[in-house]
Design a protein around this motif. Sequence first.
Motif, PDB file in Angstrom:
ATOM      1  N   ASN A 125       0.801  -1.216   0.000  1.00  0.00           N
ATOM      2  CA  ASN A 125       0.000   0.000   0.000  1.00  0.00           C
ATOM      3  C   ASN A 125       0.840   1.274   0.000  1.00  0.00           C
ATOM      4  O   ASN A 125       0.291   2.358   0.146  1.00  0.00           O
ATOM      5  CB  ASN A 125      -0.930   0.000   1.216  1.00  0.00           C
ATOM      6  N   GLU A 126       2.141   1.171  -0.135  1.00  0.00           N
ATOM      7  CA  GLU A 126       2.992   2.360  -0.161  1.00  0.00           C
ATOM      8  C   GLU A 126       2.937   3.013  -1.536  1.00  0.00           C
ATOM      9  O   GLU A 126       2.804   2.344  -2.553  1.00  0.00           O
ATOM     10  CB  GLU A 126       4.436   1.988   0.159  1.00  0.00           C
ATOM     11  N   LYS A 127       3.076   4.334  -1.549  1.00  0.00           N
ATOM     12  CA  LYS A 127       3.102   5.067  -2.811  1.00  0.00           C
ATOM     13  C   LYS A 127       4.556   5.278  -3.212  1.00  0.00           C
ATOM     14  O   LYS A 127       5.327   5.895  -2.486  1.00  0.00           O
ATOM     15  CB  LYS A 127       2.395   6.410  -2.665  1.00  0.00           C
ATOM     16  N   ILE A 128       4.918   4.765  -4.373  1.00  0.00           N
ATOM     17  CA  ILE A 128       6.295   4.849  -4.858  1.00  0.00           C
ATOM     18  C   ILE A 128       6.289   5.618  -6.174  1.00  0.00           C
ATOM     19  O   ILE A 128       5.499   5.322  -7.070  1.00  0.00           O
ATOM     20  CB  ILE A 128       6.902   3.450  -5.058  1.00  0.00           C
ATOM     21  N   ASN A 129       7.162   6.595  -6.286  1.00  0.00           N
ATOM     22  CA  ASN A 129       7.270   7.402  -7.499  1.00  0.00           C
ATOM     23  C   ASN A 129       8.671   7.226  -8.071  1.00  0.00           C
ATOM     24  O   ASN A 129       9.658   7.518  -7.403  1.00  0.00           O
ATOM     25  CB  ASN A 129       7.002   8.875  -7.169  1.00  0.00           C
ATOM     26  N   GLN A 130       8.748   6.736  -9.285  1.00  0.00           N
ATOM     27  CA  GLN A 130      10.033   6.539  -9.953  1.00  0.00           C
ATOM     28  C   GLN A 130      10.190   7.626 -11.010  1.00  0.00           C
ATOM     29  O   GLN A 130       9.349   7.765 -11.892  1.00  0.00           O
ATOM     30  CB  GLN A 130      10.095   5.165 -10.601  1.00  0.00           C
ATOM     31  N   VAL A 131      11.279   8.392 -10.914  1.00  0.00           N
ATOM     32  CA  VAL A 131      11.504   9.528 -11.803  1.00  0.00           C
ATOM     33  C   VAL A 131      12.861   9.360 -12.473  1.00  0.00           C
ATOM     34  O   VAL A 131      13.834   8.962 -11.829  1.00  0.00           O
ATOM     35  CB  VAL A 131      11.463  10.859 -11.010  1.00  0.00           C
ATOM     36  N   ILE A 132      12.911   9.688 -13.752  1.00  0.00           N
ATOM     37  CA  ILE A 132      14.179   9.680 -14.488  1.00  0.00           C
ATOM     38  C   ILE A 132      14.560  11.127 -14.747  1.00  0.00           C
ATOM     39  O   ILE A 132      13.770  11.888 -15.310  1.00  0.00           O
ATOM     40  CB  ILE A 132      14.055   8.914 -15.815  1.00  0.00           C
ATOM     41  N   VAL A 133      15.757  11.518 -14.324  1.00  0.00           N
ATOM     42  CA  VAL A 133      16.269  12.866 -14.579  1.00  0.00           C
ATOM     43  C   VAL A 133      17.522  12.741 -15.433  1.00  0.00           C
ATOM     44  O   VAL A 133      18.204  11.720 -15.415  1.00  0.00           O
ATOM     45  CB  VAL A 133      16.558  13.628 -13.269  1.00  0.00           C
ATOM     46  N   TYR A 134      17.806  13.795 -16.170  1.00  0.00           N
ATOM     47  CA  TYR A 134      18.927  13.770 -17.107  1.00  0.00           C
ATOM     48  C   TYR A 134      19.920  14.868 -16.767  1.00  0.00           C
ATOM     49  O   TYR A 134      19.530  15.989 -16.423  1.00  0.00           O
ATOM     50  CB  TYR A 134      18.427  13.969 -18.539  1.00  0.00           C
ATOM     51  N   GLY A 135      21.189  14.549 -16.889  1.00  0.00           N
ATOM     52  CA  GLY A 135      22.247  15.540 -16.719  1.00  0.00           C
ATOM     53  C   GLY A 135      22.271  16.121 -15.321  1.00  0.00           C
ATOM     54  O   GLY A 135      22.323  15.404 -14.325  1.00  0.00           O
ATOM     55  N   VAL A 152      19.406   8.894 -12.515  1.00  0.00           N
ATOM     56  CA  VAL A 152      20.096   9.959 -13.246  1.00  0.00           C
ATOM     57  C   VAL A 152      20.768   9.344 -14.465  1.00  0.00           C
ATOM     58  O   VAL A 152      21.613   8.463 -14.343  1.00  0.00           O
ATOM     59  CB  VAL A 152      21.134  10.663 -12.346  1.00  0.00           C
ATOM     60  N   LEU A 153      20.354   9.823 -15.636  1.00  0.00           N
ATOM     61  CA  LEU A 153      20.928   9.353 -16.892  1.00  0.00           C
ATOM     62  C   LEU A 153      21.733  10.477 -17.525  1.00  0.00           C
ATOM     63  O   LEU A 153      21.524  11.647 -17.212  1.00  0.00           O
ATOM     64  CB  LEU A 153      19.817   8.903 -17.847  1.00  0.00           C
ATOM     65  N   PRO A 154      22.646  10.161 -18.428  1.00  0.00           N
ATOM     66  CA  PRO A 154      23.440  11.217 -19.065  1.00  0.00           C
ATOM     67  C   PRO A 154      22.569  12.155 -19.894  1.00  0.00           C
ATOM     68  O   PRO A 154      21.491  11.781 -20.359  1.00  0.00           O
ATOM     69  CB  PRO A 154      24.419  10.456 -19.962  1.00  0.00           C
ATOM     70  N   GLU A 155      23.049  13.374 -20.077  1.00  0.00           N
ATOM     71  CA  GLU A 155      22.303  14.380 -20.828  1.00  0.00           C
ATOM     72  C   GLU A 155      22.075  13.948 -22.275  1.00  0.00           C
ATOM     73  O   GLU A 155      21.073  14.292 -22.880  1.00  0.00           O
ATOM     74  CB  GLU A 155      23.067  15.710 -20.795  1.00  0.00           C
ATOM     75  N   GLY A 156      22.980  13.174 -22.825  1.00  0.00           N
ATOM     76  CA  GLY A 156      22.839  12.732 -24.207  1.00  0.00           C
ATOM     77  C   GLY A 156      21.673  11.785 -24.429  1.00  0.00           C
ATOM     78  O   GLY A 156      21.240  11.585 -25.561  1.00  0.00           O
ATOM     79  N   ASP A 157      21.148  11.186 -23.370  1.00  0.00           N
ATOM     80  CA  ASP A 157      20.026  10.254 -23.510  1.00  0.00           C
ATOM     81  C   ASP A 157      18.667  10.919 -23.355  1.00  0.00           C
ATOM     82  O   ASP A 157      17.646  10.241 -23.387  1.00  0.00           O
ATOM     83  CB  ASP A 157      20.137   9.135 -22.467  1.00  0.00           C
ATOM     84  N   VAL A 190      15.520   7.227 -27.853  1.00  0.00           N
ATOM     85  CA  VAL A 190      14.562   6.160 -27.597  1.00  0.00           C
ATOM     86  C   VAL A 190      15.080   5.360 -26.402  1.00  0.00           C
ATOM     87  O   VAL A 190      16.280   5.086 -26.313  1.00  0.00           O
ATOM     88  CB  VAL A 190      14.431   5.267 -28.848  1.00  0.00           C
ATOM     89  N   PRO A 191      14.224   4.994 -25.451  1.00  0.00           N
ATOM     90  CA  PRO A 191      14.709   4.235 -24.290  1.00  0.00           C
ATOM     91  C   PRO A 191      15.433   2.960 -24.701  1.00  0.00           C
ATOM     92  O   PRO A 191      15.161   2.374 -25.752  1.00  0.00           O
ATOM     93  CB  PRO A 191      13.424   3.916 -23.517  1.00  0.00           C
ATOM     94  N   GLN A 192      16.343   2.540 -23.849  1.00  0.00           N
ATOM     95  CA  GLN A 192      17.221   1.409 -24.157  1.00  0.00           C
ATOM     96  C   GLN A 192      16.434   0.138 -24.447  1.00  0.00           C
ATOM     97  O   GLN A 192      16.807  -0.636 -25.324  1.00  0.00           O
ATOM     98  CB  GLN A 192      18.174   1.182 -22.975  1.00  0.00           C
ATOM     99  N   ILE A 193      15.326  -0.056 -23.752  1.00  0.00           N
ATOM    100  CA  ILE A 193      14.583  -1.308 -23.943  1.00  0.00           C
ATOM    101  C   ILE A 193      13.920  -1.371 -25.315  1.00  0.00           C
ATOM    102  O   ILE A 193      13.567  -2.446 -25.784  1.00  0.00           O
ATOM    103  CB  ILE A 193      13.525  -1.492 -22.835  1.00  0.00           C
ATOM    104  N   PHE A 194      13.740  -0.211 -25.967  1.00  0.00           N
ATOM    105  CA  PHE A 194      13.100  -0.198 -27.280  1.00  0.00           C
ATOM    106  C   PHE A 194      14.102  -0.060 -28.425  1.00  0.00           C
ATOM    107  O   PHE A 194      13.713   0.001 -29.580  1.00  0.00           O
ATOM    108  CB  PHE A 194      12.100   0.956 -27.370  1.00  0.00           C
ATOM    109  N   ARG A 195      15.377   0.045 -28.128  1.00  0.00           N
ATOM    110  CA  ARG A 195      16.367   0.296 -29.177  1.00  0.00           C
ATOM    111  C   ARG A 195      16.701  -0.932 -30.000  1.00  0.00           C
ATOM    112  O   ARG A 195      17.276  -0.820 -31.064  1.00  0.00           O
ATOM    113  CB  ARG A 195      17.661   0.837 -28.559  1.00  0.00           C
ATOM    114  N   GLY A 196      16.391  -2.078 -29.533  1.00  0.00           N
ATOM    115  CA  GLY A 196      16.704  -3.275 -30.299  1.00  0.00           C
ATOM    116  C   GLY A 196      18.094  -3.778 -29.981  1.00  0.00           C
ATOM    117  O   GLY A 196      18.772  -3.321 -29.074  1.00  0.00           O
ATOM    118  N   GLY A 197      18.529  -4.733 -30.768  1.00  0.00           N
ATOM    119  CA  GLY A 197      19.811  -5.367 -30.498  1.00  0.00           C
ATOM    120  C   GLY A 197      20.943  -4.762 -31.295  1.00  0.00           C
ATOM    121  O   GLY A 197      21.080  -3.554 -31.413  1.00  0.00           O
TER     122      GLY A 197
END
Length: 200
Positions: free
Chosen positions: A32-42, A59-64, A68-75
């Motif tokens: 029942n806990e509220k969890i917020n996942q946020v992605i910030v850049y640079g 925290v991801l690099p500014e270039g990303d 397109v997110p990594q999971i959708f980029r393909g192989g």
Amino acid sequence: MTRLPLAMLILAGAAIAQPAAAQDTGPVGPANEKINQVIVYGNDKCPEANGDEILVCAVLPEGDRYRVPQIFRGGDPLDPRNEAWVNRVVSLQRVGRFGTDSCSPVGLGGFTGCTQQLLAGAKAERQAADKTDWQAMIADERAKRLAGIDAAADTVEAAVVAEEKALADRQKQAEETAPATDAPATDNPDAEPLPVPPPR
């Protein structure tokens, strides 16, 4: 016989009442806990959590930021399955191309068409090339620098003219305040004049 159905009825009533009692106790446990996942850049700041909220920042690099997110980029990009359909169609168009105007060693007149192929390739390279006009950029930068030099020269010239005018004004004021007599100033008015040397 009447005891068995009566006992079953009592047990069923107790079983129905237990979930209602469990709901009255309030939220318990991590479900029942509220969890917020946020992605910030640079250098972006992670937002603050509100109340009992659990906030997790990745925290991801500014270039990303706009990728397109990594999971959708393909192989593997070199995998033939990831080749663009445009390239596949071009390769399919060349299948069976021989003879006149094919620029191939196969068939009668296969040597012809090489010039057209060379020109088409050069045109495609020009269209795909970077459209940056370096000469225009250099000319613009040169014009900016010259404008800066001209502006600096105008500023210096204005300062020199102002200084000359101020100097002329000071000299004019000094001449106006000076005594009008041409006689040399002496400390003692009763002093004898200097002797005049004899002529030669």
